[in-house]
Design a protein around this motif. Structure first.
Motif, PDB file in Angstrom:
ATOM      1  N   ASN A 179      36.424  35.775  42.504  1.00  0.00           N
ATOM      2  CA  ASN A 179      36.598  35.203  41.169  1.00  0.00           C
ATOM      3  C   ASN A 179      36.802  33.691  41.171  1.00  0.00           C
ATOM      4  O   ASN A 179      37.365  33.135  40.224  1.00  0.00           O
ATOM      5  CB  ASN A 179      37.776  35.898  40.446  1.00  0.00           C
ATOM      6  CG  ASN A 179      37.727  35.738  38.941  1.00  0.00           C
ATOM      7  OD1 ASN A 179      36.641  35.749  38.350  1.00  0.00           O
ATOM      8  ND2 ASN A 179      38.884  35.583  38.311  1.00  0.00           N
ATOM      9  N   THR A 286      43.982  36.769  41.436  1.00  0.00           N
ATOM     10  CA  THR A 286      45.089  37.607  40.950  1.00  0.00           C
ATOM     11  C   THR A 286      45.502  37.169  39.549  1.00  0.00           C
ATOM     12  O   THR A 286      45.400  36.001  39.189  1.00  0.00           O
ATOM     13  CB  THR A 286      46.322  37.508  41.895  1.00  0.00           C
ATOM     14  OG1 THR A 286      46.560  36.141  42.188  1.00  0.00           O
ATOM     15  CG2 THR A 286      46.100  38.305  43.160  1.00  0.00           C
ATOM     16  N   GLU A 287      45.981  38.146  38.777  1.00  0.00           N
ATOM     17  CA  GLU A 287      46.482  37.840  37.437  1.00  0.00           C
ATOM     18  C   GLU A 287      47.425  38.952  36.983  1.00  0.00           C
ATOM     19  O   GLU A 287      46.958  40.092  36.841  1.00  0.00           O
ATOM     20  CB  GLU A 287      45.301  37.696  36.455  1.00  0.00           C
ATOM     21  CG  GLU A 287      45.722  37.344  35.041  1.00  0.00           C
ATOM     22  CD  GLU A 287      46.470  36.019  34.943  1.00  0.00           C
ATOM     23  OE1 GLU A 287      46.145  35.086  35.717  1.00  0.00           O
ATOM     24  OE2 GLU A 287      47.398  35.935  34.121  1.00  0.00           O
ATOM     25  N   SER A 289      49.920  35.982  38.934  1.00  0.00           N
ATOM     26  CA  SER A 289      50.142  35.605  40.325  1.00  0.00           C
ATOM     27  C   SER A 289      51.577  35.145  40.517  1.00  0.00           C
ATOM     28  O   SER A 289      52.200  34.642  39.567  1.00  0.00           O
ATOM     29  CB  SER A 289      49.206  34.462  40.729  1.00  0.00           C
ATOM     30  OG  SER A 289      47.850  34.791  40.450  1.00  0.00           O
ATOM     31  N   HIS A 322      42.796  40.728  40.288  1.00  0.00           N
ATOM     32  CA  HIS A 322      42.059  40.430  39.064  1.00  0.00           C
ATOM     33  C   HIS A 322      40.985  41.502  38.836  1.00  0.00           C
ATOM     34  O   HIS A 322      40.286  41.879  39.780  1.00  0.00           O
ATOM     35  CB  HIS A 322      41.416  39.046  39.168  1.00  0.00           C
ATOM     36  CG  HIS A 322      40.987  38.468  37.865  1.00  0.00           C
ATOM     37  ND1 HIS A 322      39.917  38.972  37.144  1.00  0.00           N
ATOM     38  CD2 HIS A 322      41.488  37.432  37.124  1.00  0.00           C
ATOM     39  CE1 HIS A 322      39.773  38.276  36.034  1.00  0.00           C
ATOM     40  NE2 HIS A 322      40.722  37.335  35.998  1.00  0.00           N
ATOM     41  N   ASN A 324      38.094  41.286  37.700  1.00  0.00           N
ATOM     42  CA  ASN A 324      36.786  40.806  38.168  1.00  0.00           C
ATOM     43  C   ASN A 324      36.589  41.071  39.666  1.00  0.00           C
ATOM     44  O   ASN A 324      35.480  41.287  40.125  1.00  0.00           O
ATOM     45  CB  ASN A 324      36.639  39.297  37.916  1.00  0.00           C
ATOM     46  CG  ASN A 324      36.506  38.973  36.433  1.00  0.00           C
ATOM     47  OD1 ASN A 324      36.382  39.900  35.606  1.00  0.00           O
ATOM     48  ND2 ASN A 324      36.543  37.688  36.097  1.00  0.00           N
TER      49      ASN A 324
END
Ligand code: DAH
Length: 374
Positions: A179, A286-287, A289, A322, A324
């Motif tokens: 990502n 990452t989300e 993070s 994440h 994605n």
């Protein structure tokens, strides 16, 4: 030259007083020689003398069988002398036999004396058995290896298996699938070592997340140790090649609670009673993070130069994977969630062993490695 022991044939007419003497025996048809005692004793003396001279001439340190081989012709003449005893007149034979036996004993003791002389000579020259032994160090593990092994063991107990990936990695695995936007500065030639068009030395172990998810369906719990490369110069806190450990957990219903609980458990196991904290952070893959800090191991949290007076030291980056990234790796992001982390064991080794400069870890200085492996 072989001196004759079965000696001068002489007229036996004087000798017929001995009925047992060969000279008197009618069944013996060949010419019979007789040996006078004086002659016999003279031969024994000559052999003894020659033995002494020959042993003196032999260099010390010869093995016993070699020495005996060297004296073989002498031994044959001793045998001749032994056989010749039957040619000695009976009344002299006792004395001749005594001389023969004395000569045999002299031979044996001469060999023994030679052996002792050689042994003591060798000892004095080559080996001092009283000398203290030199201390041996059989080597040991590098502090970073020790830390990696310990981390692996803790995560093994938490249900993580170990996975590895290639160090020459595609740009897609290293950045795109994670990502990173196409214009991200990390992909710049200034930061990353490219091998070829679209191929680079991985800048982190995170691409192995993609490879693992491509290969295995969830649930996944892996730990990924490995070497990573960045276009950095060596200084006190940077190296162009260093170790990382990645962690990844993917399953249905995985939340930030799992991340926090697992990493806190790890920190408790690794650092003992030290406090930890999470700080919000940012990574493309990452989300949300978070970075995890541990109470400074040098000052115990009161603030020192090592922790820039903050009392904390950052030990890892982490976050919820994440969507994605899951999608890029072929995982259904509607059904599965995951969390991940990455840390630098060199940094942790420096904390643990109080090492102020990362370059020490690369110098293979035995004095340093010995201290760690006590
Ligand atoms: N790959 C990151 C780095 O090299 C470290 C990292 C941060 C890994 C967060 C992760 C993560 O898996 O969730 O700096």
């Amino acid at each position: 030259m072989r001196p004759n022991v079965a000696l001068s044939p002489i007229d036996v007419s004087w000798h017929n007083h001995s009925a047992r003497h060969p000279a008197d025996r009618t069944d013996i048809r060949y010419p019979v020689t007789i040996v006078l005692l004086d002659e016999y004793l003279a031969q024994a003396t000559a052999l003894e003398q020659e033995l002494g001279e020959r042993l003196n001439a032999v260099e010390p340190g010869l093995r016993t069988d070699a020495l005996k081989g060297n004296l073989k012709d002498w031994r044959l003449r001793l045998d001749d002398l032994q056989r010749a005893i039957t040619a000695v007149p009976a009344e002299s034979r006792r004395e001749a036999g005594a001389a023969l036996n004395a000569l045999k004993r002299h031979f044996d003791s001469s060999i023994t004396a030679y052996e002792n002389r050689s042994a003591s000579g060798a000892t004095a020259l080559a080996i001092d058995h009283t000398m203290p032994a030199r201390e041996r160090w059989r080597g040991g593990l590098h502090p970073v290896t020790l830390v990696i092994d310990e981390i692996r063991e803790i995560f093994r107990e938490l249900g993580f298996t170990v996975a590895v990936g290639p160090e020459a990695e595609t740009e897609w695995h290293n950045f795109t699938a994670l990502n990173f936007p196409a214009e991200h500065p990390a992909m710049d030639l200034h930061d990353t070592l490219y091998v070829d068009e679209g191929v680079l030395l991985r800048t982190h172990t995170s691409p192995v997340q993609i490879r693992v998810m491509q290969e295995y369906a969830p649930p996944v719990r892996v730990l990924v140790p490995g070497t990573v490369y960045r276009r950095d110069f060596f200084d006190a806190s940077h190296a162009p090649a260093f170790a990382q450990i990645e962690g990844l957990a993917v399953d249905e219903g995985v939340t930030f609670v799992d991340l926090k609980a697992t990493l806190t458990t790890f920190a408790k196991r690794f650092f003992g009673s030290a406090r930890t904290r999470f700080r919000p952070s940012f990574f493309p893959f990452t989300e949300p993070s978070a970075e995890m800090d541990v109470e400074c191991q040098l000052c115990g949290g009161s603030g020192c130069a090592g922790c820039k007076q903050s009392g904390w030291m950052e030990i890892l980056g982490s976050g919820m994977v994440h969507p994605n990234v899951l999608t890029a790796a072929g995982v259904d992001a509607e059904r599965y969630t995951g969390w991940a982390f990455g840390m630098g064991p060199a940094r942790i080794a420096m904390l643990r062993y109080g090492i102020p400069d990362i370059r020490v870890l690369y110098e293979s200085d035995m004095r340093f490695l010995r201290q760690v492996n006590r």
